[in-house]
Scaffold this motif. Structure first.
Motif, PDB file in Angstrom:
ATOM      1  N   ALA A 236     -25.405  -4.489  23.768  1.00  0.00           N
ATOM      2  CA  ALA A 236     -26.719  -3.841  23.765  1.00  0.00           C
ATOM      3  C   ALA A 236     -27.418  -3.962  22.421  1.00  0.00           C
ATOM      4  N   SER A 237     -26.639  -4.153  21.338  1.00  0.00           N
ATOM      5  CA  SER A 237     -27.245  -4.208  20.009  1.00  0.00           C
ATOM      6  C   SER A 237     -26.359  -5.025  19.073  1.00  0.00           C
ATOM      7  N   PRO A 238     -26.921  -5.457  17.944  1.00  0.00           N
ATOM      8  CA  PRO A 238     -26.133  -6.194  16.946  1.00  0.00           C
ATOM      9  C   PRO A 238     -25.022  -5.306  16.375  1.00  0.00           C
ATOM     10  N   PRO A 239     -23.996  -5.926  15.785  1.00  0.00           N
ATOM     11  CA  PRO A 239     -22.906  -5.134  15.211  1.00  0.00           C
ATOM     12  C   PRO A 239     -23.338  -4.392  13.947  1.00  0.00           C
ATOM     13  N   ASN A 240     -22.635  -3.325  13.657  1.00  0.00           N
ATOM     14  CA  ASN A 240     -22.842  -2.578  12.421  1.00  0.00           C
ATOM     15  C   ASN A 240     -22.469  -3.500  11.251  1.00  0.00           C
ATOM     16  N   PRO A 241     -23.338  -3.677  10.274  1.00  0.00           N
ATOM     17  CA  PRO A 241     -23.043  -4.583   9.149  1.00  0.00           C
ATOM     18  C   PRO A 241     -21.731  -4.277   8.425  1.00  0.00           C
ATOM     19  N   SER A 242     -21.288  -3.044   8.465  1.00  0.00           N
ATOM     20  CA  SER A 242     -20.064  -2.683   7.743  1.00  0.00           C
ATOM     21  C   SER A 242     -18.806  -3.304   8.340  1.00  0.00           C
ATOM     22  N   ILE A 243     -18.863  -3.792   9.594  1.00  0.00           N
ATOM     23  CA  ILE A 243     -17.666  -4.384  10.201  1.00  0.00           C
ATOM     24  C   ILE A 243     -17.732  -5.906  10.283  1.00  0.00           C
TER      25      ILE A 243
ATOM     26  N   PHE B 101     -22.428 -13.292  13.683  1.00  0.00           N
ATOM     27  CA  PHE B 101     -21.655 -12.333  12.905  1.00  0.00           C
ATOM     28  C   PHE B 101     -20.213 -12.375  13.391  1.00  0.00           C
ATOM     29  N   SER B 102     -19.287 -12.600  12.482  1.00  0.00           N
ATOM     30  CA  SER B 102     -17.873 -12.536  12.851  1.00  0.00           C
ATOM     31  C   SER B 102     -17.447 -11.080  12.790  1.00  0.00           C
ATOM     32  N   VAL B 103     -17.030 -10.582  13.931  1.00  0.00           N
ATOM     33  CA  VAL B 103     -16.554  -9.206  14.078  1.00  0.00           C
ATOM     34  C   VAL B 103     -15.287  -9.312  14.929  1.00  0.00           C
ATOM     35  N   PRO B 104     -14.176  -9.705  14.306  1.00  0.00           N
ATOM     36  CA  PRO B 104     -12.971  -9.953  15.091  1.00  0.00           C
ATOM     37  C   PRO B 104     -12.664  -8.807  16.058  1.00  0.00           C
ATOM     38  N   PRO B 105     -12.392  -9.155  17.312  1.00  0.00           N
ATOM     39  CA  PRO B 105     -12.042 -10.472  17.844  1.00  0.00           C
ATOM     40  C   PRO B 105     -13.223 -11.287  18.367  1.00  0.00           C
ATOM     41  N   LEU B 106     -14.451 -10.856  18.101  1.00  0.00           N
ATOM     42  CA  LEU B 106     -15.623 -11.548  18.644  1.00  0.00           C
ATOM     43  C   LEU B 106     -16.436 -12.251  17.564  1.00  0.00           C
ATOM     44  N   GLY B 107     -17.120 -13.295  17.992  1.00  0.00           N
ATOM     45  CA  GLY B 107     -18.244 -13.844  17.268  1.00  0.00           C
ATOM     46  C   GLY B 107     -19.458 -13.309  17.989  1.00  0.00           C
ATOM     47  N   VAL B 108     -20.352 -12.624  17.297  1.00  0.00           N
ATOM     48  CA  VAL B 108     -21.510 -12.005  17.940  1.00  0.00           C
ATOM     49  C   VAL B 108     -22.771 -12.752  17.521  1.00  0.00           C
ATOM     50  N   ASP B 109     -23.476 -13.297  18.517  1.00  0.00           N
ATOM     51  CA  ASP B 109     -24.704 -14.047  18.279  1.00  0.00           C
ATOM     52  C   ASP B 109     -25.912 -13.174  18.572  1.00  0.00           C
ATOM     53  N   VAL B 110     -26.799 -13.075  17.583  1.00  0.00           N
ATOM     54  CA  VAL B 110     -28.059 -12.347  17.722  1.00  0.00           C
ATOM     55  C   VAL B 110     -29.151 -13.414  17.685  1.00  0.00           C
ATOM     56  N   PHE B 111     -29.840 -13.581  18.795  1.00  0.00           N
ATOM     57  CA  PHE B 111     -30.771 -14.690  18.971  1.00  0.00           C
ATOM     58  C   PHE B 111     -32.149 -14.387  18.404  1.00  0.00           C
ATOM     59  N   ASP B 112     -32.866 -15.462  18.049  1.00  0.00           N
ATOM     60  CA  ASP B 112     -34.206 -15.398  17.471  1.00  0.00           C
ATOM     61  C   ASP B 112     -35.227 -15.925  18.483  1.00  0.00           C
ATOM     62  N   GLY B 113     -36.490 -15.881  18.073  1.00  0.00           N
ATOM     63  CA  GLY B 113     -37.572 -16.481  18.854  1.00  0.00           C
ATOM     64  C   GLY B 113     -37.696 -15.872  20.232  1.00  0.00           C
ATOM     65  N   ARG B 114     -37.922 -16.724  21.220  1.00  0.00           N
ATOM     66  CA  ARG B 114     -38.135 -16.239  22.589  1.00  0.00           C
ATOM     67  C   ARG B 114     -36.902 -15.569  23.174  1.00  0.00           C
TER      68      ARG B 114
ATOM     69  N   LEU C  60     -31.453 -10.767  22.799  1.00  0.00           N
ATOM     70  CA  LEU C  60     -30.183 -11.192  23.392  1.00  0.00           C
ATOM     71  C   LEU C  60     -29.095 -11.103  22.332  1.00  0.00           C
ATOM     72  N   VAL C  61     -28.051 -10.344  22.629  1.00  0.00           N
ATOM     73  CA  VAL C  61     -26.889 -10.225  21.752  1.00  0.00           C
ATOM     74  C   VAL C  61     -25.679 -10.575  22.606  1.00  0.00           C
ATOM     75  N   LEU C  62     -25.032 -11.686  22.262  1.00  0.00           N
ATOM     76  CA  LEU C  62     -23.907 -12.209  23.035  1.00  0.00           C
ATOM     77  C   LEU C  62     -22.656 -12.227  22.171  1.00  0.00           C
TER      78      LEU C  62
END
Length: 187
Positions: A30-37, A112-125, A129-131
């Motif tokens: 639903a949202s990007p990861p917290n920068p602290s992690i 953003f690397s947030v083990p165990p995930l790589g979290v992609d926050v998309f730009d533009g159109r 989307l946060v995958l």
């Protein structure tokens, strides 16, 4: 002739000396990861070369490093974590520049690397989307994986959330897809 999944019709897929089986699971967040992690951050620009299964990637890391690579993905038409075969070739800046002159459709995101995930926050159109993606080396790892609580829905089998499809998606299409999962990004 290309099939709907981007593969060549009638062509079988066999792991070889230069390619490996790609196992990954994808999740909507639903949202990007917290920068602290976050352990590593990089801005990625992908160029999907028109009419091919090739992706040219530039990844600029927060520490100033730059990674350039050409990837070929040969999809399989199966459900589950096995996405197909992947081959990566790392490039020099001169090689990248030559290949970047080919006609392509572009996609940009911050990973953003947030083990165990790589979290992609998309730009533009695709903004909003946060995958999250988790990659695996064995089928046993795939089966044992428990997604983190911040994963809203698994979209591994939803081809719309693969890069080759996302690169062609309109803003309205994306918003419709996300709404079906209960996600309504601010516009």
């Amino acid at each position: 002739m290309m099939d709907k999944a981007g593969g060549v019709e009638g062509q079988s897929v066999h792991p070889g000396k230069y390619s490996r089986v790609e196992r990954e699971r994808r999740f909507l967040l639903a949202s990007p990861p917290n920068p602290s992690i976050v352990t590593v951050t990089r801005v990625i620009t992908d160029r999907y070369v028109n009419g091919t299964r090739l992706r040219l990637r530039r990844a600029d890391f927060a520490d100033g490093r730059c990674e350039l690579k050409l990837t070929q993905k040969v999809p399989v038409l199966l459900s589950g974590a096995i996405q197909g075969l992947i081959t990566n070739t790392y490039l020099s800046p001169a090689e990248y520049d030559v290949l970047a002159s080919l006609p392509a459709t572009m996609l940009s995101k911050t990973r953003f690397s947030v083990p165990p995930l790589g979290v992609d926050v998309f730009d533009g159109r695709l903004q909003g989307l946060v995958l999250g993606e988790a990659e695996f080396t064995t089928d046993e790892e795939v089966q044992a994986f428990v997604p983190p609580a911040e994963c809203v829905a698994e979209v591994t089998d939803d081809a719309r959330f693969a890069g080759g499809c996302l690169v062609q998606a309109s803003r309205q299409e994306l918003l419709g897809w996300l709404a079906k999962y209960g996600i309504r990004p601010q516009t």
